[in-house]
Motif scaffolding. Structure first.
Motif, PDB file in Angstrom:
ATOM      1  N   LYS A 104       0.750  -1.191  -0.048  1.00 21.49           N
ATOM      2  CA  LYS A 104       0.153   0.045   0.069  1.00 21.49           C
ATOM      3  C   LYS A 104       0.797   1.339   0.060  1.00 21.49           C
ATOM      4  N   ASP A 108       0.750   4.333  -2.645  1.00 16.86           N
ATOM      5  CA  ASP A 108       0.722   5.825  -2.586  1.00 16.86           C
ATOM      6  C   ASP A 108       1.742   6.380  -3.482  1.00 16.86           C
ATOM      7  N   CYS A 132      -4.685  -5.890  -1.540  1.00 17.58           N
ATOM      8  CA  CYS A 132      -4.457  -4.484  -1.752  1.00 17.58           C
ATOM      9  C   CYS A 132      -5.183  -4.039  -2.922  1.00 17.58           C
ATOM     10  N   TYR A 135      -7.736  -0.936  -2.413  1.00 19.58           N
ATOM     11  CA  TYR A 135      -6.923   0.160  -1.971  1.00 19.58           C
ATOM     12  C   TYR A 135      -6.540   0.701  -3.406  1.00 19.58           C
ATOM     13  N   ASP A 138      -8.948   2.630  -5.491  1.00 18.50           N
ATOM     14  CA  ASP A 138      -9.340   3.757  -4.803  1.00 18.50           C
ATOM     15  C   ASP A 138      -8.333   4.766  -5.225  1.00 18.50           C
ATOM     16  N   LYS A 139      -7.179   4.375  -5.429  1.00 15.65           N
ATOM     17  CA  LYS A 139      -5.966   5.243  -6.027  1.00 15.65           C
ATOM     18  C   LYS A 139      -6.067   5.248  -7.347  1.00 15.65           C
TER      19      LYS A 139
END
Length: 341
Positions: A104, A108, A132, A135, A138-139
């Motif tokens: 994660k 980022d 993951c 996540y 979402d990114k």
């Protein structure tokens, strides 16, 4: 020239690892070189390019510089290649939760760079990447496991990944094939380096021929031992365990989840042909499969010649892109035409 595909050219800055390590090229030099040859998609290895990453956290000033260079040269991020060191914590294996947290963190970082993809090492368990996936979604990131020799699309570990991805239902999980899977001819720069390292010529010739004949690697190792080979000779024979001439058409069944390509190469000849990897066949398969991503140059011939010859990474990358322009029916930029043969 007309194009009937959506394949684009890019460069992994890993291609310039010698130059950046020796500080003969800056990040700006690398980006400018890519822009000049029309390879606008940039793939980056965080540990190579950003000081202290990931131990020191997000290097905000360097990330800002990265974006400034993208804007200055009209390039754009394609992929952040991340690592997952299972023994980073005082020599012990990371727990499952720690592995997920590490991935994660790289999601980022990829998002901060503006990259739509991050490259996962093939050693990472599918369960970690599945954990993951939401996540990453979402990114706005897709996680691509690198299919790297000696693994291939029919290997049980890769099948396990493919099944896990389908079961998850997530579109954030995919594949990044490395063209080192398709070494159809023993690389000349490998053989020459092994001979310089002490492999007798007759043994080197035998190993090269055995690779050409697709002899099982274990048999080659036995034969080399019987020929009196030790040390470097056995090391050369061991390369047959880790490399093979797999079939490019196997990518077709996985194409919906293939979003980026590592254009691995070891030696581009003066005729702008990769000595050992059949890029004409590979590009034909990518066209037939409707691949819509980038072929990002990944030059790894440097380590095989640096003991005896200057490493000319930029020239090697240029030669590959002259080849790619030809195979992709793409007009050749002026920076490549000046040296075209």
């Amino acid at each position: 020239m007309s194009q009937n595909h959506q394949i684009k050219r890019g460069v992994s800055l890993y291609s310039f690892q010698n130059d950046t390590f020796l500080r003969t090229m800056t990040l700006e030099d690398c980006i400018r070189t890519c822009a000049e040859i029309g390879a606008k998609g940039i793939e980056v290895v965080g540990e190579q390019t950003f000081t202290g990453w990931p131990e020191v956290g997000m290097p905000m000033a360097e990330v800002a510089h990265w974006h400034a260079l993208m804007e200055k040269y009209g390039t754009y991020p394609v992929c952040h290649d991340f690592m997952l060191d299972y023994k980073r914590v005082k020599g012990r294996l990371l727990s499952f939760d720690e592995q997920v947290a590490s991935v994660k963190k790289d999601i980022d970082f990829g998002a901060a760079l503006g990259a739509p993809y991050i490259r996962a090492l093939v050693s990472i368990a599918p369960e970690v990447l599945v954990a993951c996936a939401s996540y990453a979604e979402d990114k706005g990131i897709k996680i691509l496991i690198e299919i790297h020799a000696p693994l291939h699309f029919d290997h049980p570990w890769i099948i396990r990944h493919a099944e896990a991805y389908e079961k998850s239902g997530s579109k954030a999980l995919g594949f990044l094939p490395d063209m080192g899977m398709f070494v159809h001819r023993f690389p000349r720069v490998w053989k020459e380096r092994f001979v310089r390292n002490g492999v007798p010529q007759h043994i080197a010739d035998y190993i090269e021929k055995a690779y050409e004949d697709r002899v099982l690697s274990e048999y080659v190792l036995l034969d080399v031992r019987e020929m009196g080979g030790t040390g470097p000779s056995l090391a050369m024979a061991e390369t047959l365990r880790h490399n093979a001439a797999f079939e490019p058409k196997r990518m077709l069944d996985f194409m919906p989840r293939i979003h980026n390509i590592h254009g691995k190469f070891y030696e581009m000849t003066e005729d702008d042909v990769e000595y050992s990897i059949p890029y004409d066949e590979i590009v034909a398969v990518l066209k037939a499969g409707g691949f819509k991503g980038h072929i990002c140059s990944e030059y790894e011939g440097n380590r095989w010649i640096e003991d005896a010859h200057p490493v000319e990474s930029v020239e090697q990358v240029k030669r590959q892109h002259r080849m790619l322009c030809r195979l992709l029916d793409e007009p050749m930029p002026a920076a490549l035409q000046a040296q075209a043969r």
